[in-house]
Structure formats: C-alpha cells, structure tokens
Design a protein around this motif. Structure first.
Motif, PDB file in Angstrom:
ATOM      1  N   LEU A  67     -21.541  34.428 -66.910  1.00 26.03           N
ATOM      2  CA  LEU A  67     -22.292  34.286 -65.663  1.00 26.03           C
ATOM      3  C   LEU A  67     -23.765  34.556 -65.914  1.00 26.03           C
ATOM      4  N   ALA A  68     -24.635  33.654 -65.475  1.00 16.95           N
ATOM      5  CA  ALA A  68     -26.076  33.809 -65.685  1.00 16.95           C
ATOM      6  C   ALA A  68     -26.644  34.857 -64.733  1.00 16.95           C
ATOM      7  N   GLY A  69     -27.538  35.693 -65.264  1.00 14.88           N
ATOM      8  CA  GLY A  69     -28.168  36.714 -64.432  1.00 14.88           C
ATOM      9  C   GLY A  69     -27.176  37.759 -63.952  1.00 14.88           C
ATOM     10  N   GLN A  70     -27.480  38.370 -62.807  1.00 11.61           N
ATOM     11  CA  GLN A  70     -26.597  39.341 -62.150  1.00 11.61           C
ATOM     12  C   GLN A  70     -26.190  40.475 -63.080  1.00 11.61           C
ATOM     13  N   THR A  71     -27.156  40.995 -63.816  1.00 12.03           N
ATOM     14  CA  THR A  71     -26.875  42.072 -64.771  1.00 12.03           C
ATOM     15  C   THR A  71     -26.218  43.268 -64.102  1.00 12.03           C
ATOM     16  N   GLN A  72     -26.670  43.574 -62.884  1.00  9.75           N
ATOM     17  CA  GLN A  72     -26.146  44.747 -62.193  1.00  9.75           C
ATOM     18  C   GLN A  72     -24.679  44.596 -61.837  1.00  9.75           C
ATOM     19  N   ALA A  99     -40.609  19.111 -70.188  1.00 11.31           N
ATOM     20  CA  ALA A  99     -39.579  18.591 -69.285  1.00 11.31           C
ATOM     21  C   ALA A  99     -38.648  19.705 -68.834  1.00 11.31           C
ATOM     22  N   LEU A 100     -38.302  20.599 -69.747  1.00  8.24           N
ATOM     23  CA  LEU A 100     -37.437  21.721 -69.389  1.00  8.24           C
ATOM     24  C   LEU A 100     -38.126  22.627 -68.378  1.00  8.24           C
ATOM     25  N   ASP A 101     -39.403  22.915 -68.603  1.00 10.26           N
ATOM     26  CA  ASP A 101     -40.150  23.754 -67.663  1.00 10.26           C
ATOM     27  C   ASP A 101     -40.213  23.103 -66.283  1.00 10.26           C
ATOM     28  N   HIS A 102     -40.364  21.780 -66.264  1.00 11.06           N
ATOM     29  CA  HIS A 102     -40.416  21.050 -64.995  1.00 11.06           C
ATOM     30  C   HIS A 102     -39.112  21.207 -64.226  1.00 11.06           C
ATOM     31  N   LEU A 103     -37.992  21.048 -64.921  1.00 13.08           N
ATOM     32  CA  LEU A 103     -36.692  21.177 -64.264  1.00 13.08           C
ATOM     33  C   LEU A 103     -36.433  22.614 -63.824  1.00 13.08           C
ATOM     34  N   VAL A 104     -36.889  23.579 -64.617  1.00 11.57           N
ATOM     35  CA  VAL A 104     -36.734  24.980 -64.242  1.00 11.57           C
ATOM     36  C   VAL A 104     -37.485  25.268 -62.944  1.00 11.57           C
ATOM     37  N   ARG A 105     -38.710  24.755 -62.840  1.00  8.93           N
ATOM     38  CA  ARG A 105     -39.505  24.985 -61.624  1.00  8.93           C
ATOM     39  C   ARG A 105     -38.822  24.379 -60.402  1.00  8.93           C
ATOM     40  N   LEU A 106     -38.313  23.146 -60.567  1.00  5.84           N
ATOM     41  CA  LEU A 106     -37.695  22.472 -59.430  1.00  5.84           C
ATOM     42  C   LEU A 106     -36.385  23.128 -59.014  1.00  5.84           C
ATOM     43  N   ALA A 107     -35.707  23.760 -59.962  1.00  5.77           N
ATOM     44  CA  ALA A 107     -34.418  24.388 -59.650  1.00  5.77           C
ATOM     45  C   ALA A 107     -34.577  25.564 -58.705  1.00  5.77           C
ATOM     46  N   GLY A 148     -31.812  29.283 -69.720  1.00  4.34           N
ATOM     47  CA  GLY A 148     -30.655  29.530 -70.571  1.00  4.34           C
ATOM     48  C   GLY A 148     -29.446  28.714 -70.150  1.00  4.34           C
ATOM     49  N   VAL A 149     -29.255  28.558 -68.840  1.00  3.77           N
ATOM     50  CA  VAL A 149     -28.136  27.753 -68.336  1.00  3.77           C
ATOM     51  C   VAL A 149     -28.273  26.314 -68.813  1.00  3.77           C
ATOM     52  N   MET A 150     -29.468  25.756 -68.724  1.00  2.56           N
ATOM     53  CA  MET A 150     -29.661  24.364 -69.113  1.00  2.56           C
ATOM     54  C   MET A 150     -29.574  24.179 -70.626  1.00  2.56           C
ATOM     55  N   ARG A 151     -30.115  25.104 -71.389  1.00  5.47           N
ATOM     56  CA  ARG A 151     -30.032  24.993 -72.846  1.00  5.47           C
ATOM     57  C   ARG A 151     -28.566  25.064 -73.297  1.00  5.47           C
ATOM     58  N   SER A 152     -27.797  25.903 -72.642  1.00  4.63           N
ATOM     59  CA  SER A 152     -26.379  25.994 -72.972  1.00  4.63           C
ATOM     60  C   SER A 152     -25.667  24.686 -72.662  1.00  4.63           C
ATOM     61  N   VAL A 201     -19.968  21.428 -62.582  1.00  6.94           N
ATOM     62  CA  VAL A 201     -18.565  21.838 -62.535  1.00  6.94           C
ATOM     63  C   VAL A 201     -18.042  22.086 -63.942  1.00  6.94           C
ATOM     64  N   ARG A 202     -18.376  21.190 -64.868  1.00 10.65           N
ATOM     65  CA  ARG A 202     -17.891  21.354 -66.242  1.00 10.65           C
ATOM     66  C   ARG A 202     -18.425  22.628 -66.888  1.00 10.65           C
ATOM     67  N   MET A 203     -19.645  23.011 -66.523  1.00 10.26           N
ATOM     68  CA  MET A 203     -20.279  24.167 -67.144  1.00 10.26           C
ATOM     69  C   MET A 203     -20.072  25.463 -66.366  1.00 10.26           C
ATOM     70  N   ARG A 204     -19.187  25.436 -65.385  1.00 12.84           N
ATOM     71  CA  ARG A 204     -18.960  26.656 -64.614  1.00 12.84           C
ATOM     72  C   ARG A 204     -18.479  27.774 -65.544  1.00 12.84           C
ATOM     73  N   PRO A 205     -19.113  28.941 -65.509  1.00 10.70           N
ATOM     74  CA  PRO A 205     -18.708  30.049 -66.388  1.00 10.70           C
ATOM     75  C   PRO A 205     -17.231  30.380 -66.256  1.00 10.70           C
ATOM     76  N   ARG A 206     -16.607  30.665 -67.405  1.00  9.92           N
ATOM     77  CA  ARG A 206     -15.182  30.985 -67.420  1.00  9.92           C
ATOM     78  C   ARG A 206     -14.923  32.477 -67.415  1.00  9.92           C
ATOM     79  N   THR A 207     -15.928  33.252 -67.820  1.00 10.96           N
ATOM     80  CA  THR A 207     -15.787  34.702 -67.842  1.00 10.96           C
ATOM     81  C   THR A 207     -17.000  35.332 -67.184  1.00 10.96           C
TER      82      THR A 207
END
Length: 460
Positions: A51-56, A218-226, A196-200, A41-47
């Motif tokens: 927003l992560a991804g969704q380039t189109q 550890a980061l790769d592990h969390l990315v896979r599980l996400a 990128g979301v997690m690093r931010s 909730v705290r990291m919800r994009p403000r603009t």
C-alpha cells in the motif's frame, strides 16, 4: 435469499478465495482479468506493505495491521481523500483473512438491500462458519435509515463492515455506527508516493511489464495531475502509455502525456522557484484587489496539482493580514473555504477556492490588525512587560483580597454604556496605541467607535 449478491454492485464474478474462505476478494479480481482490467485494478496492492503511503496505518502493531494479520473481527471506518487506498484496504482485509467479500453500492442500494446482505452473511456464518466482509463505499451517501440498517450486523459481528468515506464522518456518519467502528484516517499521498506507484506499474508484470519507459518531465506532469490520487495516476499512466504506443514510441514523453489527459504541462515545481513565485504573485494580486490576476494564479496552481489545502491556508492568513476589520466577513469566508476544501475535496472544491479568491480580492483592505500585532509584539520583545494592575489580578483564591487583588475592579457591565474608566494595561504601556484602524470599508465605523471607547477607558 440464497443469492443476494446479485442485488449489489460487485462487478464481475470473483474467483475462488483461499482454502477455507467463503469467497473471492477484490484483489483476486485483478489477477483473474489481468488482460482486460484497467491498470489501476491490475496494480491494486495485494498486501499492506504494498500500500502506497499511509505509514501510520502500516506500522508494526498498528490497529489496522492487527485486524488484518491477527484476523480480528473488527469493523473499520476509513476516512480519506479519493485514491488513497480505502477500497484497497478492504480488498487486503478480505484476501488475507479468507472472508467472503460483498460490496454494497451506496448510490443504488436501499434499506432492503442492506438488510439482505447482512441476513445472507449471518446465514452463511451459521451454516458454514465462514465470515463476510461487507464493503460500503461512500457511506456518507447512505441516509440515516440505511446506516441504521448496518447496526445489527456490526453489533452482532455477523459481518466485518468496512465503510469508506471522503467526508468528515463526525458529520456524515451516525454516532452509533461511528462508536462501533475503528476510525482510520488516510492521508493524501505525497508526490513521491504517487511517483513510486507509477514507476512500479511500469515494471511490474501485472502492469506494463517494462514495455515502456517514461521521461522524467512526463512523469512529473502525470504526478502533478494526479493530485495525490493513486488510482487517477494509474489511469493517466495507462492513457499516456496508449498514446505513446500508438505513435510507435518505446517511451512516454511529455507530448504523449499531454495528449492522453488533454492537459498542457504547467511548468511548476512545488518545491522550487515556481511554487514560491506563483504563490507570492497570487497573494499580492489579492492584496492589490486584482481579482482577475488572482484567478489566473489560482488556476495555475490548481492545474499544476498544488495542494488545495495549502491555497486555503494562505487565504485564511491573508483575510486577517491584509483585510482585517475592513471587511469582518473576510475571515469567515476564508475559514469556511478551508473547511469546504477539507470536506469536499477536489475538483469540486475549486469553486469554493474561486469564490473566496474573488471575495477577498474585491474586499476593502486594511493591515491595521497586522501593524497592531507587530507593534504590541515589539514592545513585549523590548522588555515592556510590567506587572498586571492589582485590580485586574485573580481574586478567587483565599487571601487574594489581603494582597489587594481585584478590590478596586469596576465591573464593565455596571458602568454607563458598558465601558468603565480604569487602567487595563501595565503601567509601562499604559498609553500605548497599538490598534490604529483605517477609514476603509467597515473599519471606518469601527475607528469612530474605538476612538470614543478608548477616551472613555482612559478618562479623556
């Protein structure tokens, strides 16, 4: 009905919105309760740019950007997997347009509550000129009557409806609502997007503010599980940070990540050897009819966060390549599984994948389809592409009969058994026998019939 929002699942009280706005936005909530709100909730994009991804969807001049930045009153239907930004888009829309934000729970609200929300929005618009955003999450859970109740507000623009769904809206949303909304398709986030979301979140003041670092493993592990779900990734990261802190560490290691989400780190690089080796073993196990081994490799892929759509596509290919007409239902099962994965999503679609894996593994096997295609393709590539026999050529245009097109064609339904003796293939491959069915499974009966039919066609 002065306070209908009490009927809905709006969460804690929202802080005041921008000057001139009608109320707070979901994004403001994260700032107001920064100390206690979940990391997601705290990291919800403000603009929109955050927003992560969704380039189109974020491209300059895109419909979504026009709606948000141009402050257009246009209802949106957001379709995509969990954690791809549907709720965030509603939050951004409310924040940047200064509209009052109301969320209706698709689980608990009925027709009465939906109409109350729209009536209140209409009254607010008439009294103060303030517009409202009505966010309906999981709109596919609404019955037809509940969706019908949304129509007056959308048609008259008393509300800006933002409806989110994880299911195909062409099946789950009524046509009148679909036709009055701008349908936006959200794609699953890539591993790089989630990373990128997690690093931010690790460095951002709203997140962990640089108090912890994280090991690459550890980061790769969390990315896979996400599994492409940004919200899930931040939930896992927050849990892993708590586990590391409780152990007095200043960085998140793979042990902390495993302890936090109760999952062992499966060594599996989706772009490396493990991806190809496990996939190869998976397919060969099904081809070899070992359902147990196939399930093992399926579990490894799913636990490692492999894209379930990739697994489903491989099953569709295998159904024709390795089973074919030995079990005519194999392809139907595989295609239905691929559709179920798209419609339902993980983790529930894992049952569909397991169902298909077992069915295809225990099915009788035949590669006759594969060898038939290979043989016919080889002849074509070798230049055996003679002219189409005259009696099979198109005879619908003027002058075709003068050229002899179709004049001696025998209509199959007029022949005994519905099979006419005549030449279908070009002369150069007139005697070719590409399809050679086996005597395995259902293909045995097909073999017997096909051999009789081929003799009748060729006058033998």
């Amino acid at each position: 009905m002065d306070e209908p929002e009490a009927l809905f699942d709006t969460g804690p009280s929202l802080p005041p919105g921008p000057p001139g706005g009608g109320g707070g936005s979901l994004a403001d909530l994260g700032e107001a309760v920064r100390g206690s709100a979940p990391l997601a909730v705290r990291m919800r994009p403000r603009t929109l740019d955050e927003l992560a991804g969704q380039t189109q969807l974020k491209a300059v001049g895109s419909p979504l950007r026009q709606v948000i930045e141009g402050d257009q009153s246009l209802s949106l239907l957001l379709w995509g997997p969990p954690g791809t930004g549907k709720t965030t888009i509603a939050s951004i829309l409310s924040r940047h347009t200064g509209r009052h934000f109301v969320e209706v729970s698709a689980v608990s609200a009925g027709v009465k509550e939906v109409r109350a929300a729209i009536d209140t929005a209409r009254n607010r618009l008439v009294r103060t000129g303030a517009e409202s955003v009505l966010f309906v999450d999981e709109v596919h859970r609404f019955s037809k009557a509940q969706q019908d109740a949304l129509l007056p507000g959308v048609e008259n623009r008393w509300v800006t409806l933002v409806a989110a769904t994880t299911e195909n809206p062409f099946f789950s949303v009524i046509s009148p609502l679909l036709s009055r909304s701008l349908l936006l398709r959200l794609e699953s986030l890539t591993d790089d997007d989630v990373r990128g979301v997690m690093r931010s979140a690790l460095t951002d003041e709203r997140g962990l503010a640089g108090t912890l670092e994280i090991d690459d493993e550890a980061l790769d592990h969390l990315v896979r599980l996400a599994g492409g779900d940004a919200r899930r990734s931040l939930t896992y990261l927050e849990a892993a940070a708590g586990a590391a802190t409780s152990r007095g560490l200043d960085r998140i290691d793979v042990e902390a990540a495993e302890a936090a989400v109760d999952r062992a780190a499966v060594r599996y690089d989706r772009q490396g050897d493990q991806h190809y080796d496990v996939t190869s073993a998976f397919i060969k196990s099904i081809r070899g009819s070992d359902a147990d081994a196939a399930l093992h490799y399926l579990a490894r892929m799913m636990e490692a966060g492999e894209d379930p759509r990739f697994i489903a596509r491989r099953l569709v290919i295998l159904a024709s390549e390795d089973i074919g007409l030995a079990d005519p239902t194999a392809l139907t099962t595989a295609v239905a599984t691929a559709q179920a994965v798209q419609l339902i999503g993980m983790p529930e679609a894992s049952f569909n994948l397991a169902h298909a894996v077992i069915a295809l593994a225990v099915a009788p096997k035949s590669n006759a389809v594969t060898t038939a295609l290979a043989a016919s393709t080889a002849d074509v590539r070798a230049g055996k592409v003679g002219p189409v026999p005259p009696h099979l050529r198109d005879a619908h245009y003027a002058g075709s009969q003068k050229l002899g097109h179709g004049t001696s064609y025998t209509y199959s339904h007029d022949a005994p058994f519905g099979i006419a003796e005549q030449q279908y293939a070009p002369d150069v491959v007139a005697d070719a026998q590409y399809y050679r069915p086996t005597e395995i499974g259902a293909e045995a009966a097909i073999k017997e019939r096909w051999e009789r039919v081929r003799r009748l066609i060729r006058g033998r």
